[in-house]
Motif scaffolding. Structure first.
Motif: not given
Length: 294
Positions: A158-163
């Motif tokens: 999973f990414f460590n960033t939001a969207g």
């Protein structure tokens, strides 16, 4: 030959040091082509309707193909704040188990071949902009936040960033009076998707155009959905960066007096190197539906 001043030497040395440090760091490709299937999938869209009652859905997913096997449950709840007009939706992958080949591990820069990870949580607000029962048309506006709550970034799950994304669903039905089909419904989806991409010493956003088409054939308690969808981002740092995934899904639904049961097959057409088998059920919960106008 002109002499270089002391301060100029310090400045050039600093630039060289920064370049040396960051040039040795491998850039992470925040795309479906370099992460697990649940990291940043092509967003689902509905039949362009908002339910009358609260709905709770339970899915089971199996992803396979091209060196990555992933199994996970998938939970979703939609709560109408105003029946068939405004709702809030929440969904997540509570956990997943994955197993990848050595080639996939090396390509993604993973630390291990298998393990467990927990997924991101999504929050969505849905608003019915237009509804015409006589012409069987609906227009729905969605606003969605993707959190950075997923785990195991080091193993590219999973990414460590939001969207976030905004999209509009437009649906129209054609009622038929024959023995073969009762209804044909067409749905189109279009929107804007954006997520953070972390690079050394710099955070940027990858912005993408979302799109999708859905054909639904209905006969009594059965319906058959076929969906073509994807999104197209702008980053092209490597030839196969992969922020332009396209998928095709075929889904068969059976609805009894209350609940809906389904099975779905999804194929990754481009930059989504997974096939998916999904089974699940949706349960309407009338007792948990808010009523603000009593």
């Amino acid at each position: 030959m002109p002499k270089i001043s002391f301060y100029s030497k310090i400045f050039l040395f600093t630039i060289l040091l920064v370049f040396t440090v960051f040039s040795g760091q491998k850039l992470i490709n925040h795309t479906t082509n370099y992460f697990g299937p649940n990291a940043n999938p092509v967003p689902d869209f509905t039949d362009a309707t908002i339910p009358k009652f609260t709905e709770f859905s339970v899915y089971g997913d199996y992803y396979f193909g091209k060196g990555d096997e992933t199994v996970n449950p998938y939970l979703k709840a939609e709560i109408p704040l105003i029946s068939e007009k405004i709702s809030v939706k929440v969904w997540a992958v509570p956990f997943e188990y994955y197993n990848v080949t050595d080639a996939v591990k090396e390509r993604r820069g993973m630390q291990k071949n298998s393990g467990f990870a927990s997924g991101d949580i999504y929050f969505q607000t849905r608003i019915s902009i237009f509804k015409n029962q006589e012409k069987n048309t609906n227009l729905i506006l969605n606003a969605t936040l993707k959190t950075a709550s997923g785990s195991d970034f080091n193993n590219r799950r999973f990414f460590n960033t939001a969207g976030y994304y905004f999209d509009t669903e437009f649906g129209k039905s054609f009622i038929l009076k024959n023995s073969f089909l009762n209804e044909i419904r067409l749905v189109a989806d279009a929107g804007f998707y954006s997520w953070d991409v972390q690079t050394p010493n710099l955070n940027v956003q990858d912005d993408a155009v979302m799109y999708g088409l859905k054909l639904i054939l209905k006969k009594n308690n059965f319906s058959w959905e076929n969906t073509f969808s994807g999104y197209s981002g702008w980053i092209k740092r490597v030839p196969d960066y992969g922020d332009q995934p396209i998928v095709f899904a075929s889904k068969l639904n059976l609805k009894n007096k209350k609940n809906t049961y389904f099975i779905q097959y999804q194929n990754g057409i481009r930059y989504f190197p997974f096939n998916q088998i999904r089974i699940g059920a949706t349960f309407p919960l009338e007792s948990l539906t808010p009523d603000f106008f009593k």
